[in-house]
Enzyme design. Structure first.
Site, PDB file in Angstrom:
ATOM      1  N   GLY A  16       0.807  -1.218   0.000  1.00  0.00           N
ATOM      2  CA  GLY A  16       0.000   0.000   0.000  1.00  0.00           C
ATOM      3  C   GLY A  16       0.837   1.265   0.000  1.00  0.00           C
ATOM      4  N   ILE A  17       0.350   2.273   0.726  1.00  0.00           N
ATOM      5  CA  ILE A  17       0.983   3.603   0.739  1.00  0.00           C
ATOM      6  C   ILE A  17       2.427   3.521   1.235  1.00  0.00           C
ATOM      7  CG2 ILE A  17       0.904   5.875   1.852  1.00  0.00           C
ATOM      8  CD1 ILE A  17      -2.215   5.509   1.940  1.00  0.00           C
ATOM      9  N   ASP A  36       8.093  -3.321   8.653  1.00  0.00           N
ATOM     10  CA  ASP A  36       6.684  -3.742   8.662  1.00  0.00           C
ATOM     11  C   ASP A  36       6.592  -4.952   9.576  1.00  0.00           C
ATOM     12  OD1 ASP A  36       4.152  -3.285   6.417  1.00  0.00           O
ATOM     13  OD2 ASP A  36       4.063  -5.071   7.678  1.00  0.00           O
ATOM     14  N   TYR A 143     -11.789   4.581  14.043  1.00  0.00           N
ATOM     15  CA  TYR A 143     -10.725   4.905  13.077  1.00  0.00           C
ATOM     16  C   TYR A 143     -10.586   6.423  12.931  1.00  0.00           C
ATOM     17  CZ  TYR A 143      -8.306   5.033   8.517  1.00  0.00           C
ATOM     18  OH  TYR A 143      -7.420   5.273   7.490  1.00  0.00           O
ATOM     19  N   VAL A 176      -7.823   5.001  -1.029  1.00  0.00           N
ATOM     20  CA  VAL A 176      -6.612   4.665  -1.772  1.00  0.00           C
ATOM     21  C   VAL A 176      -6.610   3.174  -2.091  1.00  0.00           C
ATOM     22  CG1 VAL A 176      -4.086   4.729  -1.732  1.00  0.00           C
ATOM     23  CG2 VAL A 176      -5.393   6.430  -0.431  1.00  0.00           C
ATOM     24  N   PRO A 179      -4.015  -3.241  -0.669  1.00  0.00           N
ATOM     25  CA  PRO A 179      -4.521  -4.579  -0.344  1.00  0.00           C
ATOM     26  C   PRO A 179      -5.596  -4.565   0.747  1.00  0.00           C
ATOM     27  CG  PRO A 179      -2.154  -4.638  -0.641  1.00  0.00           C
ATOM     28  CD  PRO A 179      -2.544  -3.193  -0.702  1.00  0.00           C
ATOM     29  N   SER A 180      -5.412  -3.737   1.774  1.00  0.00           N
ATOM     30  CA  SER A 180      -6.412  -3.764   2.854  1.00  0.00           C
ATOM     31  C   SER A 180      -7.732  -3.144   2.412  1.00  0.00           C
ATOM     32  CB  SER A 180      -5.888  -3.073   4.108  1.00  0.00           C
ATOM     33  OG  SER A 180      -5.867  -1.684   3.942  1.00  0.00           O
ATOM     34  N   ARG A 184     -11.361  -4.841   2.967  1.00  0.00           N
ATOM     35  CA  ARG A 184     -12.516  -4.161   3.578  1.00  0.00           C
ATOM     36  C   ARG A 184     -13.735  -4.239   2.663  1.00  0.00           C
ATOM     37  NH1 ARG A 184      -8.359  -0.908   5.162  1.00  0.00           N
ATOM     38  NH2 ARG A 184      -8.507   0.669   3.531  1.00  0.00           N
ATOM     39  N   ARG A 201     -18.123   8.607  -3.704  1.00  0.00           N
ATOM     40  CA  ARG A 201     -17.991   9.738  -2.761  1.00  0.00           C
ATOM     41  C   ARG A 201     -16.830  10.660  -3.142  1.00  0.00           C
ATOM     42  NH1 ARG A 201     -16.067   6.443   2.716  1.00  0.00           N
ATOM     43  NH2 ARG A 201     -13.909   6.190   2.101  1.00  0.00           N
TER      44      ARG A 201
HETATM   45  P1  NAD Z   1      -2.557  -1.557   3.960  1.00  0.00           P
HETATM   46  O1  NAD Z   1      -3.594  -1.334   5.023  1.00  0.00           O
HETATM   47  O2  NAD Z   1      -2.927  -2.421   2.814  1.00  0.00           O
HETATM   48  O3  NAD Z   1      -1.222  -2.117   4.619  1.00  0.00           O
HETATM   49  C1  NAD Z   1      -0.887  -1.721   5.916  1.00  0.00           C
HETATM   50  C2  NAD Z   1       0.475  -2.257   6.278  1.00  0.00           C
HETATM   51  O4  NAD Z   1       0.626  -2.005   7.669  1.00  0.00           O
HETATM   52  C3  NAD Z   1       0.626  -3.750   6.065  1.00  0.00           C
HETATM   53  O5  NAD Z   1       1.819  -4.018   5.358  1.00  0.00           O
HETATM   54  C4  NAD Z   1       0.687  -4.292   7.486  1.00  0.00           C
HETATM   55  O6  NAD Z   1       1.487  -5.461   7.617  1.00  0.00           O
HETATM   56  C5  NAD Z   1       1.263  -3.118   8.245  1.00  0.00           C
HETATM   57  N1  NAD Z   1       0.970  -3.175   9.675  1.00  0.00           N
HETATM   58  C6  NAD Z   1      -0.202  -3.490  10.262  1.00  0.00           C
HETATM   59  N2  NAD Z   1      -0.057  -3.542  11.593  1.00  0.00           N
HETATM   60  C7  NAD Z   1       1.234  -3.228  11.850  1.00  0.00           C
HETATM   61  C8  NAD Z   1       1.995  -3.145  13.036  1.00  0.00           C
HETATM   62  N3  NAD Z   1       1.443  -3.406  14.233  1.00  0.00           N
HETATM   63  N4  NAD Z   1       3.306  -2.803  12.933  1.00  0.00           N
HETATM   64  C9  NAD Z   1       3.881  -2.566  11.731  1.00  0.00           C
HETATM   65  N5  NAD Z   1       3.207  -2.660  10.566  1.00  0.00           N
HETATM   66  C10 NAD Z   1       1.904  -3.005  10.631  1.00  0.00           C
HETATM   67  O7  NAD Z   1      -2.013  -0.157   3.413  1.00  0.00           O
HETATM   68  P2  NAD Z   1      -2.770   1.232   3.209  1.00  0.00           P
HETATM   69  O8  NAD Z   1      -4.244   1.003   2.967  1.00  0.00           O
HETATM   70  O9  NAD Z   1      -1.971   1.971   2.213  1.00  0.00           O
HETATM   71  O10 NAD Z   1      -2.690   1.930   4.636  1.00  0.00           O
HETATM   72  C11 NAD Z   1      -1.504   2.566   5.098  1.00  0.00           C
HETATM   73  C12 NAD Z   1      -1.904   3.744   5.966  1.00  0.00           C
HETATM   74  O11 NAD Z   1      -2.689   4.649   5.189  1.00  0.00           O
HETATM   75  C13 NAD Z   1      -2.730   3.396   7.187  1.00  0.00           C
HETATM   76  O12 NAD Z   1      -2.346   4.220   8.280  1.00  0.00           O
HETATM   77  C14 NAD Z   1      -4.148   3.751   6.755  1.00  0.00           C
HETATM   78  O13 NAD Z   1      -4.990   4.059   7.832  1.00  0.00           O
HETATM   79  C15 NAD Z   1      -3.864   4.962   5.897  1.00  0.00           C
HETATM   80  N6  NAD Z   1      -4.956   5.293   4.950  1.00  0.00           N
HETATM   81  C16 NAD Z   1      -5.338   4.385   4.022  1.00  0.00           C
HETATM   82  C17 NAD Z   1      -6.380   4.720   3.157  1.00  0.00           C
HETATM   83  C18 NAD Z   1      -6.874   3.743   2.107  1.00  0.00           C
HETATM   84  O14 NAD Z   1      -7.955   3.985   1.539  1.00  0.00           O
HETATM   85  N7  NAD Z   1      -6.142   2.695   1.790  1.00  0.00           N
HETATM   86  C19 NAD Z   1      -7.001   5.970   3.256  1.00  0.00           C
HETATM   87  C20 NAD Z   1      -6.563   6.867   4.219  1.00  0.00           C
HETATM   88  C21 NAD Z   1      -5.525   6.524   5.068  1.00  0.00           C
END
Ligand code: NAD
Length: 242
Positions: A16-17, A36, A143, A176, A179-180, A184, A201
């Site tokens: 992800g990000i 990670d 959240y 964004v 994978p997560s 969801r 949205r």
């Molecule tokens: P993701 O959720 O697909 O991946 C998250 C990563 O975090 C995974 O690699 C996982 O192993 C790691 N992780 C989880 N628990 C952990 C821990 N205890 N210690 C270390 N690593 C851990 O990726 P994403 O959706 O890009 O999310 C990344 C961030 O961006 C998060 O903070 C999320 O809240 C934020 N975010 C995501 C979105 C979205 O729509 N995807 C939108 C806004 C904000």
């Protein structure tokens, strides 16, 4: 290259990000330390990227890793989503969200800042969210509360260290592709319907790529943003523009 000579430490860099940002930082010339909880997921990062397993809930390991990294750039990305209203959230859900999403960033920043000051400054980028911290979003109570906490910490740190060369900004993405996100969507039981409503949205009619968020992170990490601190950078395809 915009990050040449800088050292960057990242959490949640397996996918992800976080992963897109580790790759972008490396391609901009930074020395990257990518962590990670999912060690296997860190495989395949660009040559030269140092990576190791780190659970941000492990206080000692997190603080040690941050201090040892001697980073100019701290990219706090780890976060989990609790889906539900306040009536579906337990105390345990609340505690986990705030420990993982907020307290880990608090600890990482507290560990990083003294070294940053000693070395002449640094840039901290915290991943918050637009959902229920900037704009109300259904089923994101715990959240959104945790992400709003990140915004508060970001502003407080920015103002306390503005004269010491340490900048601190938050990024608030809309939806964004990651994978997560797909997990969801599947968890709703109506993947297609949920995807449609997530897309609807955002007035641009699509969700963001992780690379688009990484581009903003590169800017905030680099000296191009030297006059920018304490801000919530919303990147959401116009979701909150109206
Ligand atoms: P993701 O959720 O697909 O991946 C998250 C990563 O975090 C995974 O690699 C996982 O192993 C790691 N992780 C989880 N628990 C952990 C821990 N205890 N210690 C270390 N690593 C851990 O990726 P994403 O959706 O890009 O999310 C990344 C961030 O961006 C998060 O903070 C999320 O809240 C934020 N975010 C995501 C979105 C979205 O729509 N995807 C939108 C806004 C904000």
């Amino acid at each position: 290259m915009r990050l040449s000579g800088k050292r960057a430490f990242l959490t949640a860099a397996a996918q992800g990000i976080g992963r897109a940002t580790a790759e972008a930082f490396a391609s901009e010339g930074a020395t990257v330390i990518a962590t990670d909880v999912n060690e296997a997921g860190l495989a395949g990062l660009p040559d030269g990227v140092e990576s190791f397993a780190l659970n941000v809930l492990d206080k000692d390991a997190l603080e040690r890793a941050v201090v040892d990294a001697r980073a100019d750039i701290l990219f706090n990305c780890a976060g989990i989503v609790h889906a539900g209203t306040i009536l579906e959230a337990t105390d345990e859900d609340f505690d986990l969200a705030f420990s993982l999403n907020v307290k880990s960033m608090f600890r990482a920043m507290r560990a990083a800042i003294p070294g940053m000051i000693e070395r002449g400054g640094g840039s901290i980028v915290n991943i918050a969210s637009a959902a229920s911290s900037i704009i109300g979003a259904p089923n994101r109570c715990v959240y959104g509360g945790s992400k709003a906490g990140i915004i508060g910490l970001t502003k407080a740190v920015a103002i306390d260290f503005v004269a010491k060369g340490v900048r601190c900004n938050a990024i608030c993405p809309g939806t964004v592709d990651s994978p997560s996100l797909h997990e969801r969507l599947r968890a709703t039981g109506d993947y297609e319907g949920a995807l449609k409503s997530f897309i609807a949205r955002q007035p641009m009619g699509r969700i963001a790529s992780a690379e688009e968020i990484a581009s903003l992170a590169v800017y905030l990490a680099s000296d191009e943003s030297a006059f920018v601190t304490g801000q919530t950078h919303i990147i959401d395809g116009g979701w909150t523009a109206g």
